[in-house]
Motif scaffolding. Structure first.
Motif, PDB file in Angstrom:
ATOM      1  N   TYR B 302      34.753  51.831  46.695  1.00  0.00           N
ATOM      2  CA  TYR B 302      35.598  51.693  45.503  1.00  0.00           C
ATOM      3  C   TYR B 302      36.440  50.423  45.545  1.00  0.00           C
ATOM      4  CZ  TYR B 302      38.013  54.336  49.109  1.00  0.00           C
ATOM      5  OH  TYR B 302      38.471  54.757  50.319  1.00  0.00           O
ATOM      6  N   GLY B 303      36.248  49.625  46.584  1.00  0.00           N
ATOM      7  CA  GLY B 303      37.006  48.374  46.703  1.00  0.00           C
ATOM      8  C   GLY B 303      36.829  47.462  45.488  1.00  0.00           C
ATOM      9  N   PRO B 304      35.572  47.210  45.062  1.00  0.00           N
ATOM     10  CA  PRO B 304      35.386  46.329  43.894  1.00  0.00           C
ATOM     11  C   PRO B 304      36.069  46.868  42.639  1.00  0.00           C
ATOM     12  CG  PRO B 304      33.314  46.661  45.063  1.00  0.00           C
ATOM     13  CD  PRO B 304      34.295  47.579  45.690  1.00  0.00           C
ATOM     14  N   SER B 351      41.216  33.559  36.528  1.00  0.00           N
ATOM     15  CA  SER B 351      40.884  33.064  37.859  1.00  0.00           C
ATOM     16  C   SER B 351      40.517  34.240  38.776  1.00  0.00           C
ATOM     17  CB  SER B 351      42.091  32.288  38.381  1.00  0.00           C
ATOM     18  OG  SER B 351      41.968  32.089  39.741  1.00  0.00           O
ATOM     19  N   LEU B 352      41.279  35.325  38.672  1.00  0.00           N
ATOM     20  CA  LEU B 352      40.985  36.495  39.514  1.00  0.00           C
ATOM     21  C   LEU B 352      39.676  37.163  39.096  1.00  0.00           C
ATOM     22  CD1 LEU B 352      44.608  37.908  39.741  1.00  0.00           C
ATOM     23  CD2 LEU B 352      43.256  37.002  41.636  1.00  0.00           C
ATOM     24  N   ALA B 357      33.779  38.117  39.863  1.00  0.00           N
ATOM     25  CA  ALA B 357      32.425  37.846  39.368  1.00  0.00           C
ATOM     26  C   ALA B 357      31.612  37.114  40.426  1.00  0.00           C
ATOM     27  CB  ALA B 357      32.505  37.025  38.082  1.00  0.00           C
ATOM     28  N   TYR B 358      32.281  36.248  41.149  1.00  0.00           N
ATOM     29  CA  TYR B 358      31.598  35.485  42.189  1.00  0.00           C
ATOM     30  C   TYR B 358      31.222  36.386  43.365  1.00  0.00           C
ATOM     31  CZ  TYR B 358      30.829  31.982  45.810  1.00  0.00           C
ATOM     32  OH  TYR B 358      30.277  31.245  46.813  1.00  0.00           O
ATOM     33  N   THR B 359      32.173  37.243  43.723  1.00  0.00           N
ATOM     34  CA  THR B 359      31.956  38.104  44.886  1.00  0.00           C
ATOM     35  C   THR B 359      30.910  39.186  44.610  1.00  0.00           C
ATOM     36  OG1 THR B 359      34.312  37.772  45.290  1.00  0.00           O
ATOM     37  CG2 THR B 359      33.215  39.414  46.661  1.00  0.00           C
ATOM     38  N   TYR B 360      30.926  39.724  43.368  1.00  0.00           N
ATOM     39  CA  TYR B 360      30.019  40.843  43.059  1.00  0.00           C
ATOM     40  C   TYR B 360      29.137  40.476  41.856  1.00  0.00           C
ATOM     41  CZ  TYR B 360      33.860  43.052  45.615  1.00  0.00           C
ATOM     42  OH  TYR B 360      34.833  43.349  46.520  1.00  0.00           O
ATOM     43  N   ALA B 369      33.838  41.885  34.834  1.00  0.00           N
ATOM     44  CA  ALA B 369      34.786  40.773  34.997  1.00  0.00           C
ATOM     45  C   ALA B 369      34.338  39.583  34.150  1.00  0.00           C
ATOM     46  CB  ALA B 369      34.863  40.377  36.469  1.00  0.00           C
ATOM     47  N   LYS B 370      33.021  39.364  34.115  1.00  0.00           N
ATOM     48  CA  LYS B 370      32.514  38.244  33.311  1.00  0.00           C
ATOM     49  C   LYS B 370      32.772  38.489  31.823  1.00  0.00           C
ATOM     50  CE  LYS B 370      29.032  36.553  36.506  1.00  0.00           C
ATOM     51  NZ  LYS B 370      27.623  36.456  36.819  1.00  0.00           N
TER      52      LYS B 370
END
Lengths: 423, 624
Positions: B302-304, B351-352, B357-360, B369-370
């Motif tokens: 559930y971290g993401p 930015s966050l 989006a980059y990480t997942y 996020a996108k």
């Protein structure tokens, strides 16, 4: 002949002008159908009194209009509150006063003197939407204080001109909601709170405390107070007065059975309005007595209308004030106590509205000592069948409610200057 | 059920006939039925007579005894009842129930000491019998003697050697005395021994939570208990629940942090709490909780989600503080439409989101996020290229994973804002053919296609598309469809020419080309002075000037309109806009108040008068 008539008409205007001194402009807040917000109009009348403006109540003139001295402040306040009005010049005002004063017209002018100080009898956990009167007062922006048993018994009522009784149960049977709601948190909490208050005030039973409260209110009215009750506060108040010397509460309400002869021990000389009524002793039945006519109605708004009586404005100004409205036939509405059985009403009581062709009286008025009382059956004039837990009525959607107007007539009525009765 | 006198008479006759029957048991049975009938009819004197008769025949019969006792009680014949019960005790000296009744009878005779003595006699029969105490407590409660009820229950608890005996009963008796602290202490003791009763305790607390001081007392006692029992997690659950019942999410968060640690739940508890706080719109606390989980437990599944909702909270809080966004709660409109004002805060959120989006990149959270980035870039920054780029990259996968076509619709909006009307139309039509659309989404797309027709001056096509939407009163978009239809119909006569110009200006406005739009509106004013749409052109021109920060120009436009068009039906709107400009842009509250009041004076029947009144009251309070 014509010239004589003209002369006398002018004389009336002249005399009226002298009497009322209105060479200046006036603001006429008309209260007939074109009025945009009848309910807030009462608030304007009340507010004007608090600000020191003269207010005349023109009984039966355009639905019971209000006339105030012209002031841009009043004019602006009317606009801000959305109350329709007309600014009129002195001579137009004089003509209106003359028309109202003419003997042939069933109209009169009542001078409102001071904004009455208002108390509403409600328990501490009360919400404004529980009660039509507080809804109306809040909407009309008329200030009020809340009082409950402790304040009443500590003689605080004399600080107020007008007292409204919430849909309270003065018999001490917790609204006779036992069968349906005795396991609900609100019922348990209400009972616990009432019992604790009774103990705190030195009463063994809640019913004893309520009787003491009823007696104190009776004294308040006797000394000149104005009392207005709606819904179950009406019949339960009278029942409590009549049952002063007996116990009508069953064991789940006060811890012991009712007096087996309680019906016979009712003292109808102590009640204000009703006599010879029969108590409903079954604790599981949601009814106090045969005063209320709710069960005879079908629970349907179709065809449920009541009619206001017309009174002589010049000879019966009080009932006339109480029945000022822009319509005379009004949609009915249910309550724990919806309408009163006419055959049980004392002869001394004035009936203000009834359902034509039936035994149902909706609205009544009477005097006691130096004061007066008014009973109005039903719970919420704009919510036909208000149930426990229903959402509050939004009066901004019912700005011209004729049923709510009757409540507000009662609020302003104590502001009226007592006139010498015409003989 | 009520029995009529007729029925009673029939029963009486029946009983007389049957009383001559030879079998005594049948006679008794009939008499008993008769007694019960009178009892149910509330004719207690007659019932008493029959029960007496029956009791004399069979003194040992428990039903006759009970009937007689009830009759004496209901008739308030307490001295007779006492004598009757005393006589019964002589026969059954071990029957504690009789002592219980005897005590009640004494109490109702206002002989309290005798009542307590009778109840004490019941206890003395077997002081270790806990049922006796319970029975006496019930009698005490029936007589509203709540303090005695507590006393008996506590004595019974001691006698039974069980510290948890009668907990709910003791607590209820305390509540009936409004002794909430004592009641809560009982529940705390119960939870200490039996954590599984947490749900029941919460249910019991709701019974008195609505009473004045009830829930406060509950919180106080539980807080103290938590301090005394530092390792007890159940008490903390209760404390957190109480805090949330009072909408005190900050306290609940603190407690959930403790719970999470105590339970070694790796953030699960905090996640659940954060979700609830978010749903309850307590975004600041939810943000802290999500952030905590995202930082400390980012490796959990559930971290993401925690990371995403942390940023989502930031975005919502930014929006709440954003003067460019309309807030229905406070009733204030944007002070300015300048997007630059919103840049710093949303830039942080974007930015966050980009990090997520980059990480997942293929995770639903990354795609969400996108979408948020595209949404913010378009609506808050009007960065159409930036928004388009990220939405085109992510929308299809997002739709496939979540079934949500929001991103695809937004792409159409961006094409429109870029002036690429054909592409916008293609996009809307493509989405319209998707089977996943809800009815509301389908109707919204039809409306958007109609708008495109309008912008391109294809008024008949637009009206054709709007017609089914306008008549469907259940559609969310019905009002908008109706307004656009009327606008088109009203302004086509005698010629389409000014409406075409106006639609062109509206398209420029959608593209945030305010100067161009204002110029076209000025052309309408000059070239079609007698067209009906001229009035609206003034109003919209002022609005565009305001949006582009030219508030002085906007004031001038509105004032010119009010001077030049004394008969216009839009004068109230102009007056309102003027007042609003003074209120929100010029910050001249006194002038705004005056103008709102003028609106009420000059246009008492305006549809805007309600809002004007609300603002007058708001400004009056602000001036206090």
């Amino acid at each position: 002949m014509k010239s004589i008539f003209r002369l006398s008409f002018l004389s009336i205007i002249f005399l009226v002008q002298i009497n009322f001194g209105f060479s200046q402009q006036k603001i006429l807040i008309y209260m007939d159908i074109p009025q945009s917000d009848h309910l807030k109009a009462y608030g304007i009348a009340y507010w004007s009194l608090t600000k020191g403006f003269d207010v005349d109540w023109l009984l039966n003139y355009r639905g019971g209009s209000f006339m105030t001295s012209y002031s841009p402040v009043v004019e602006n306040e009317c606009r801000v509150r959305g109350v329709a009005f007309t600014a009129i010049d002195g001579s137009t005002a004089a003509q209106i006063y003359a028309e109202v004063q003419t003997a042939d017209n069933n109209m009169d002018v009542i001078k409102l003197e001071k904004a009455p100080k208002i108390a509403v009898y409600v328990p501490p956990n009360f919400q404004p939407w529980d009660d039509a009167v507080t809804l109306a007062l809040e909407y009309a922006e008329i200030p009020y204080d809340k009082v409950w048993d402790e304040e009443v018994l500590k003689d605080k009522l004399h600080e107020y001109d007008w007292l409204h009784l919430h849909h309270e149960d003065f018999t001490g049977q917790y609204g006779k909601f036992y069968a349906q709601f005795s396991t609900f948190p609100w019922y348990i909490q209400t009972q616990a709170m009432y019992e604790a208050k009774a103990r705190e005030l030195g009463f063994k039973k809640v019913s004893d405390m309520k009787k003491a409260v009823a007696r104190t209110i009776k004294d308040y009215v006797a000394q000149g107070g104005f009392m207005f009750a709606m819904c179950s506060a009406t019949d339960t108040y009278d029942i409590a007065l009549a049952a002063e010397n007996t116990d009508i509460c069953d064991v789940m309400f006060d811890g012991d059975p009712p007096d087996p002869d309680c019906q016979e021990k009712l003292d109808f000389s102590k009640s204000w309005v009703f006599e010879n009524f029969k108590l409903v002793k079954n604790p599981y039945e949601y009814e106090y007595s045969d005063i209320d006519m709710t069960p005879t109605l079908g629970g349907r708004p179709d065809g449920d209308y009541f009619t206001l009586f017309e009174f002589s404005a010049k000879y019966d100004p009080v009932p006339t004030m109480l029945t000022q409205d822009h319509v005379v036939v009004i949609q009915g509405f249910l309550g724990q106590t919806t309408a009163f059985r006419k055959s049980l009403i004392k002869k001394s009581v004035t009936i203000l509205a009834e359902k034509k062709g039936t035994d149902e009286v909706k609205y009544l008025h009477g005097n006691f000592g130096r004061g007066t009382f008014t009973y109005y059956g039903g719970h919420d004039p704009e919510d036909y069948q208000h149930q426990v837990g229903d959402p509050p009525t939004d009066l901004s959607l019912h700005k011209t409610s004729p049923g709510y107007r009757l409540i507000l007539n009662n609020v302003l009525f104590p502001a009226a200057k007592k006139k010498q009765q015409k003989t | 059920m009520r029995y009529t006198p007729g029925l009673i008479n029939i029963l009486t006759i029946f009983s007389l006939i049957t009383s001559r029957a030879p079998a005594q048991s049948i006679d008794e049975q009939n008499l008993f039925r008769l007694a019960q009938t009178y009892e149910q009819a509330g004719q207690w004197e007659t019932a008493l007579r029959y029960y007496k008769d029956l009791f004399q025949r069979q003194p040992a019969n428990a039903n006759y005894f009970e009937g007689l006792r009830r009759s004496y009680t209901q008739l308030k014949k307490y001295p007779e009842l006492v004598a009757f019960l005393e006589g019964r005790i002589k026969i059954f000296p071990q029957d504690i129930m009789i002592y219980a009744y005897l005590g009640s009878a004494f109490f109702r005779m206002e002989r309290e000491d005798d009542a307590y003595a009778a109840w004490e006699r019941a206890i003395n029969i077997n002081p270790l019998n806990t049922s006796t105490y319970r029975l006496l407590a019930d009698q005490a409660i029936d007589n509203k003697l709540y303090h005695k009820a507590v006393e008996y229950l506590l004595r019974g608890r001691k006698a039974g050697g069980n510290s948890l005996l009668f907990v709910p009963d003791v607590a209820r008796a305390y509540v009936l005395q409004l002794k909430f602290d004592d009641a809560m202490q009982e529940y705390v003791n119960l939870l200490l021994e039996n954590p599984a009763s947490l749900g029941e305790v919460e249910r019991q607390i709701t019974q008195f939570a609505g009473l004045p001081h009830g829930i406060e007392a509950a919180e106080r006692v539980v807080k103290d208990a938590c301090e005394d029992h530092r390792n007890n997690v159940t008490l903390r659950y209760l404390r957190a629940w109480l805090a949330m019942e009072r909408k005190n999410y900050n306290t609940a968060y603190e407690v959930y942090q403790e719970i999470d640690e105590m339970q070694n739940s790796n953030g699960v508890e905090l996640m659940n709490f954060a979700r609830r706080a978010f749903d309850e719109k307590s975004y600041d606390v939810a943000m802290k909780a999500f952030q905590h989980v995202a930082k400390k437990h980012h490796d959990q599944h559930y971290g993401p989600e925690a990371e995403f909702f942390f940023v989502r909270c930031i975005e919502v809080i930014n929006e709440q503080n954003d003067s460019t966004v309309f807030h229905s709660d406070s009733g204030t409109k944007p002070t300015s439409y300048a997007s630059t004002e919103a840049v710093p805060s949303y830039a942080g959120a974007i930015s966050l989101y980009e990090e997520i989006a980059y990480t997942y990149p293929k995770h639903p959270v990354g795609l969400e996020a996108k979408y948020r980035i595209g949404y913010l870039k378009f609506f808050r920054f009007f960065d159409t290229d930036g928004a388009m780029s990220i939405l085109q990259e992510s929308s299809e996968l997002r739709r496939r994973l979540t079934g949500n076509p929001d991103g695809d619709i937004l792409i159409g909006d961006i094409f429109l804002a870029q002036g690429k009307l054909d592409q916008a139309r293609d996009q809307y039509q493509r989405v319209t053919s998707m089977p996943i659309l809800t009815p509301n989404q389908a109707q919204l797309l039809t409306f958007k296609l109609a708008e495109l027709d309008y912008f391109e001056a294809k008024f008949d096509d637009a009206l054709q598309k709007l017609q089914p939407l306008s008549v469907n009163s259940n559609a969310d978009i019905a009002n908008d469809a109706l307004l656009l239809s009327l606008h088109i119909i009203d302004n086509r006569k005698p010629t389409d020419a000014p409406l075409k110009e106006y639609a062109h200006a509206a398209l420029f406005e959608r593209q945030r080309k305010y100067s161009e739009a204002a110029a076209i509106l000025q052309n309408i004013i000059v070239n079609f002075p007698s067209a009906i749409i001229v009035d609206r052109s003034y109003i919209i021109r002022a609005s565009l000037e305001r949006k582009s920060g030219q508030s002085t120009q906007a004031l001038e436009t509105l004032q010119t309109f009010l001077t030049k068009f004394p008969e216009s039906i839009l004068r109230d709107q102009a007056q309102f806009d003027l007042a609003e400009l003074y209120q929100t842009t010029c910050h001249d509250k006194a002038r705004a108040l005056e103008l709102y009041q003028t609106l009420l004076k000059d246009f008492p029947n305006s549809l805007l008068s309600g809002e004007a009144r609300r603002r007058i009251l708001f400004l009056r309070q602000a001036n206090l």
